[in-house]
Design an enzyme around this catalytic site. Structure first.
Site, PDB file in Angstrom:
ATOM      1  CD  GLU A 352      -3.001  -1.173   2.212  1.00  6.86           C
ATOM      2  OE1 GLU A 352      -2.935  -0.329   3.115  1.00  6.86           O
ATOM      3  OE2 GLU A 352      -3.882  -2.039   2.152  1.00  6.86           O
ATOM      4  CG  HIS A 371      -6.263   0.541   4.351  1.00  4.43           C
ATOM      5  ND1 HIS A 371      -5.160  -0.204   4.637  1.00  4.43           N
ATOM      6  CD2 HIS A 371      -7.113   0.325   5.398  1.00  4.43           C
ATOM      7  CE1 HIS A 371      -5.315  -0.831   5.788  1.00  4.43           C
ATOM      8  NE2 HIS A 371      -6.505  -0.517   6.273  1.00  4.43           N
TER       9      HIS A 371
HETATM   10  N1  LIG Z   1      -9.886  -2.083   5.903  1.00  6.60           N
HETATM   11  C1  LIG Z   1      -9.806  -1.528   7.090  1.00  6.60           C
HETATM   12  O1  LIG Z   1      -9.667  -0.312   7.225  1.00  6.60           O
HETATM   13  C2  LIG Z   1      -9.902  -2.369   8.315  1.00  6.60           C
HETATM   14  C3  LIG Z   1      -9.424  -3.654   8.289  1.00  6.60           C
HETATM   15  N2  LIG Z   1      -9.514  -4.450   9.404  1.00  6.60           N
HETATM   16  C4  LIG Z   1      -9.021  -5.823   9.276  1.00  6.60           C
HETATM   17  O2  LIG Z   1     -10.143  -6.710   9.310  1.00  6.60           O
HETATM   18  C5  LIG Z   1      -9.746  -7.976   9.859  1.00  6.60           C
HETATM   19  C6  LIG Z   1     -10.745  -8.423  10.911  1.00  6.60           C
HETATM   20  O3  LIG Z   1     -10.726  -7.524  11.996  1.00  6.60           O
HETATM   21  P1  LIG Z   1     -11.588  -7.856  13.308  1.00  6.60           P
HETATM   22  O4  LIG Z   1     -12.906  -8.432  12.925  1.00  6.60           O
HETATM   23  O5  LIG Z   1     -11.522  -6.643  14.136  1.00  6.60           O
HETATM   24  O6  LIG Z   1     -10.677  -9.021  13.958  1.00  6.60           O
HETATM   25  P2  LIG Z   1     -11.178 -10.233  14.869  1.00  6.60           P
HETATM   26  O7  LIG Z   1      -9.971 -10.772  15.511  1.00  6.60           O
HETATM   27  O8  LIG Z   1     -12.327  -9.802  15.717  1.00  6.60           O
HETATM   28  O9  LIG Z   1     -11.742 -11.319  13.817  1.00  6.60           O
HETATM   29  C7  LIG Z   1     -10.944 -12.116  13.005  1.00  6.60           C
HETATM   30  C8  LIG Z   1     -11.603 -13.513  12.921  1.00  6.60           C
HETATM   31  O10 LIG Z   1     -10.907 -14.296  11.950  1.00  6.60           O
HETATM   32  C9  LIG Z   1     -10.897 -15.637  12.430  1.00  6.60           C
HETATM   33  N3  LIG Z   1      -9.886 -16.435  11.771  1.00  6.60           N
HETATM   34  C10 LIG Z   1      -8.596 -16.665  12.154  1.00  6.60           C
HETATM   35  N4  LIG Z   1      -8.009 -17.491  11.268  1.00  6.60           N
HETATM   36  C11 LIG Z   1      -8.931 -17.781  10.319  1.00  6.60           C
HETATM   37  C12 LIG Z   1      -8.928 -18.582   9.159  1.00  6.60           C
HETATM   38  N5  LIG Z   1      -7.825 -19.251   8.782  1.00  6.60           N
HETATM   39  N6  LIG Z   1     -10.051 -18.667   8.422  1.00  6.60           N
HETATM   40  C13 LIG Z   1     -11.161 -17.996   8.789  1.00  6.60           C
HETATM   41  N7  LIG Z   1     -11.230 -17.216   9.891  1.00  6.60           N
HETATM   42  C14 LIG Z   1     -10.127 -17.111  10.636  1.00  6.60           C
HETATM   43  C15 LIG Z   1     -10.684 -15.500  13.920  1.00  6.60           C
HETATM   44  O11 LIG Z   1     -11.134 -16.670  14.596  1.00  6.60           O
HETATM   45  C16 LIG Z   1     -11.554 -14.287  14.240  1.00  6.60           C
HETATM   46  O12 LIG Z   1     -12.860 -14.698  14.619  1.00  6.60           O
HETATM   47  C17 LIG Z   1      -8.306  -7.767  10.359  1.00  6.60           C
HETATM   48  O13 LIG Z   1      -7.431  -8.261   9.363  1.00  6.60           O
HETATM   49  C18 LIG Z   1      -8.174  -6.254  10.469  1.00  6.60           C
HETATM   50  O14 LIG Z   1      -6.849  -5.840  10.367  1.00  6.60           O
HETATM   51  C19 LIG Z   1     -10.111  -4.024  10.551  1.00  6.60           C
HETATM   52  C20 LIG Z   1     -10.595  -2.732  10.639  1.00  6.60           C
HETATM   53  C21 LIG Z   1     -10.492  -1.790   9.524  1.00  6.60           C
HETATM   54  O1  LIG Z   2      -7.681  -0.947  11.940  1.00  2.00           O
HETATM   55  C1  LIG Z   2      -7.213  -1.521  10.944  1.00  2.00           C
HETATM   56  O2  LIG Z   2      -6.768  -2.690  10.971  1.00  2.00           O
HETATM   57  C2  LIG Z   2      -7.199  -0.827   9.661  1.00  2.00           C
HETATM   58  O3  LIG Z   2      -6.869  -1.468   8.683  1.00  2.00           O
HETATM   59  C3  LIG Z   2      -7.494   0.610   9.624  1.00  2.00           C
HETATM   60  O4  LIG Z   2      -6.382   1.272   9.070  1.00  2.00           O
HETATM   61  P1  LIG Z   2      -6.210   2.872   9.150  1.00  2.00           P
HETATM   62  O5  LIG Z   2      -6.151   3.233  10.593  1.00  2.00           O
HETATM   63  O6  LIG Z   2      -7.399   3.478   8.479  1.00  2.00           O
HETATM   64  O7  LIG Z   2      -4.951   3.180   8.420  1.00  2.00           O
END
Ligand SMILES: NC(=O)C1=CN([C@@H]2O[C@H](COP(=O)(O)OP(=O)(O)OC[C@H]3O[C@@H](n4cnc5c(N)ncnc54)[C@H](O)[C@@H]3O)[C@@H](O)[C@H]2O)C=CC1
Ligand SMILES: O=C(O)C(=O)COP(=O)(O)O
Length: 635
Positions: A352, A371
């Site tokens: 990124e 993102h």
């Molecule tokens: N695009 C963005 O701006 C954002 C991205 N994220 C990303 O989203 C993802 C999820 O975040 P959260 O829900 O807060 O985390 P979380 O930890 O609450 O959920 C992740 C889930 O994935 C599961 N998991 C682990 N290994 C796995 C596998 N091999 N197959 C299927 N499921 C599996 C875990 O058991 C857990 O339930 C993270 O990668 C985080 O960095 C989060 C917030 C913002």
């Molecule tokens: O919280 C996360 O994992 C995100 O991916 C959010 O990223 P950012 O804080 O918007 O750069």
């Protein structure tokens, strides 16, 4: 030292909680390893002491436990010491560098505590140049906090705050080695990320981005941009955690049939919102839409690749607001070109920002956003407050529930518990591997047999290490004493403890540790005890952790390398047969132990191996007629 606090300084709480005014050394008994501020009683010079914290990664747990005891004194802190007119020594405000845009409410909170330097878009060189003047650094996903940054900080940087969930842009190992705490804000952007997932889903289905671009280019292409409907379609949510479950809830509201794959999520939490948990294969084979919400871990890296795309329904649509690295981006381009994947909507990328000529970004069937998942006003305010509170707390030396790299246990407790810490983590790691994928783990019980009075046995670290062993293989969270309970709770895991007082020598803190996981199916039925729980027990013998019980079977193997557990008919020649198969494929056996309940009936053979046997070798073991079941476990 004068006791009247100066209102112009931010030191009152610091002094109250951390100041050791008479001792010239760090107080190791204080259950904090953050910063200990020491003012010498006969000098106005203030010094900041760091205790080097330990990282409990599986590979180095025992060595870093020793390191934790080491204490280093940093140089005099460089913000100048000042005296008020009335002679009160005032400790200068800490400097907090904010390197990416942060919500105002969080900034206000930080400003009330320290000097805040908002310097966005710093080059790596500029960041390194500034960092030695900073006590805290707050970043989002765009700042790479590398080893060089910690080196350049010259011991002054005490805390890095990640205003969001993912901490993949912070070198945690380096942070730990340099005694710098890392905290994150794991909950405040969940809804924003889920809403962005839904925005990508709906806009992709109706070609909103492409149609918008074409109209702005002066075209009116009504037939080109006929979309697909969502109602009645199947959405597979991959990763049913905080974000995934919120996406699922919203997709149900759109009339979609939602299934989810998450090997570690409890089925009843999914059922409660009308979602079926299914296997990975079932999810990708039946879904019309696949939305990714798992963390980026070694197990999920490029999990969407040529092989997995080939198993998907032709014309599937893919959404990714998790991490770019879970997709092999070249394979996705091929799947888009061949029509296996009809469309993709991506918020995150392996690199990124992605290269300007990225085939994926330029693909006409791909919708991209830079993102933006966490980028709503509300989420950014929430995240900013969450991280500002965590950083201020850390600078005050308080325990942080969202710390990701800081165990806090008095050194003397650590050194005594060191081998039991390794045992606890290995038992957790073994127990979770015995669970059948998809069972969902909710209840874990840790039973400590000890001759010690419960009050003189601090099991927080052992519980944390069992939790670490269970959670780390299934998540990207780094577990330590600080965040273990928090992380377990977040994952719906209840860890209970029981102490059994035994009549042995109280010289050793623990006689045995047992880990039980209830209400799950096991890949190795013999690991189930009479009450139906997965149950394994271990002891420390001559300083080395040993596995001493599996289900109802006694065994005795040292927990090093990897382990094969076989259940077989108790008859002569079994050790030789299995040993030969392993020998033929050059797998070195380090130890073997056989345990049985009744002579000539069933027995369990535990075999320690240095190498991982390949699939063929495992198949051959499975084909030995007297072997009823077997499992390979990584320690
Ligand atoms: N695009 C963005 O701006 C954002 C991205 N994220 C990303 O989203 C993802 C999820 O975040 P959260 O829900 O807060 O985390 P979380 O930890 O609450 O959920 C992740 C889930 O994935 C599961 N998991 C682990 N290994 C796995 C596998 N091999 N197959 C299927 N499921 C599996 C875990 O058991 C857990 O339930 C993270 O990668 C985080 O960095 C989060 C917030 C913002
Ligand atoms: O919280 C996360 O994992 C995100 O991916 C959010 O990223 P950012 O804080 O918007 O750069």
């Amino acid at each position: 030292m004068a006791s009247t606090p100066s209102p112009r300084t931010a030191t009152t709480t610091l002094q109250n909680s951390l100041l050791s005014s008479s001792s010239s050394s760090v107080n190791h008994n204080k259950p904090s390893n953050l910063s200990f501020l020491h003012a010498s009683s006969n000098s106005s010079s203030l010094k900041l002491f760091h205790s080097v914290s330990a990282s409990f990664s599986p590979s180095n747990s025992s060595s870093t436990i020793c390191n934790v005891i080491k204490t280093v004194e940093s140089a005099d802190i460089s913000f100048s010491n000042a005296r008020d007119l009335d002679g009160v020594v005032s400790i200068p405000k800490p400097t907090i560098l904010v390197s990416e845009k942060l919500g105002e409410a969080g900034l206000d909170l930080l400003r009330s505590f320290g000097n805040v330097d908002c310097s966005y878009d710093l080059s790596p060189q500029d960041l390194c140049a500034k960092i030695s003047l900073c006590d805290a650094l707050i970043v989002r996903s765009g700042t790479k906090v590398t080893r060089e940054v910690f080196e350049a900080a010259q011991g002054r940087l005490k805390v890095v705050g990640r205003a969001g969930v993912g901490i993949d842009n912070v070198d945690l190992q380096a942070a730990t080695e340099f005694g710098c705490l890392v905290v994150n804000a794991p909950t405040a952007n969940t809804i924003a990320a889920a809403e962005h997932g839904i925005a990508l889903l709906t806009s992709m289905a109706r070609n909103v981005a492409q149609a918008d671009a074409s109209m702005k280019a002066g075209k009116w292409l009504r037939s080109k941009y006929v979309g697909v409907s969502l109602v009645g379609k199947t959405l597979a949510v991959m990763g049913f955690g905080k974000v995934g479950s919120e996406v699922a809830r919203r997709a149900k509201g759109l009339g979609m049939h939602v299934i989810a794959h998450d090997p570690y999520a409890p089925a009843d939490r999914a059922r409660a919102i009308g979602v079926d948990l299914v296997s990975f294969e079932q999810a990708i084979a039946t879904a019309d839409f696949v939305s990714l919400h798992m963390p980026l871990t070694p197990a999920t890296k490029k999990v969407f690749n040529d092989d997995t795309f080939a198993k998907m329904k032709k014309g599937v649509r893919l959404i990714n607001v998790a991490r770019g690295g879970v997709i092999d981006e070249d394979a996705l381009v091929r799947a888009l070109d061949s029509g296996i994947v009809a469309q993709a909507a991506l918020d995150v990328f392996t690199v990124e920002p992605p290269p300007k000529d990225s085939k994926l970004v330029q693909h006409e069937n791909v919708t991209v956003t830079p993102h933006l998942g966490a980028s709503t006003k509300e989420a950014q305010e929430g995240v900013a407050i969450e991280i500002a509170e965590a950083v201020v707390g850390a600078l005050n030396g308080e325990l942080s529930a969202t710390a990701v790299n800081a165990p806090m246990v008095p050194p003397e407790v650590l050194s005594e518990l060191a081998p039991y810490v390794v045992l606890a983590e290995k038992l957790g790691r073994l127990a979770v591997q015995l669970v059948t994928g998809g069972s969902g783990i909710q209840n874990v019980k840790v039973v400590y047999k000890s001759a010690r009075d419960p009050d003189s046995l601090d099991t927080r670290l052992l519980r944390a290490m069992v939790t670490k062993g269970i959670i780390e293989p299934i998540s990207d969270t780094i577990i330590n004493l600080v965040n273990a309970d928090f992380s377990a709770k977040q994952k719906g895991l209840r860890i209970s403890e029981e102490r059994v007082i035994v009549d042995s020598s109280p010289e050793y803190p623990v006689e045995s540790i047992q880990v039980q996981i209830s209400n799950v199916q096991s890949r190795f039925a013999s690991a189930l005890s009479e009450n139906g729980n997965i149950s394994i027990e271990g002891k420390v013998k001559y300083g080395v952790p040993h596995l001493t019980r599996v289900g109802s079977f006694s065994v005795d193997v040292s927990l090093e390398g990897n382990l094969i557990l076989c259940k077989q008919v108790d008859q002569p020649g079994m050790i030789g047969q299995v040993g030969n198969i392993l020998g033929e494929s050059n797998v070195n056996v380090s130890f073997m132990s056989v345990g049985r309940t009744v002579r000539r009936k069933q027995a369990i053979m535990a075999i320690g191996v240095d190498e991982e046997p390949n699939k063929d070798t495992q198949k051959k073991i499975g084909e030995v007629s007297a072997i009823e079941e077997f499992v390979f476990l990584k320690l």
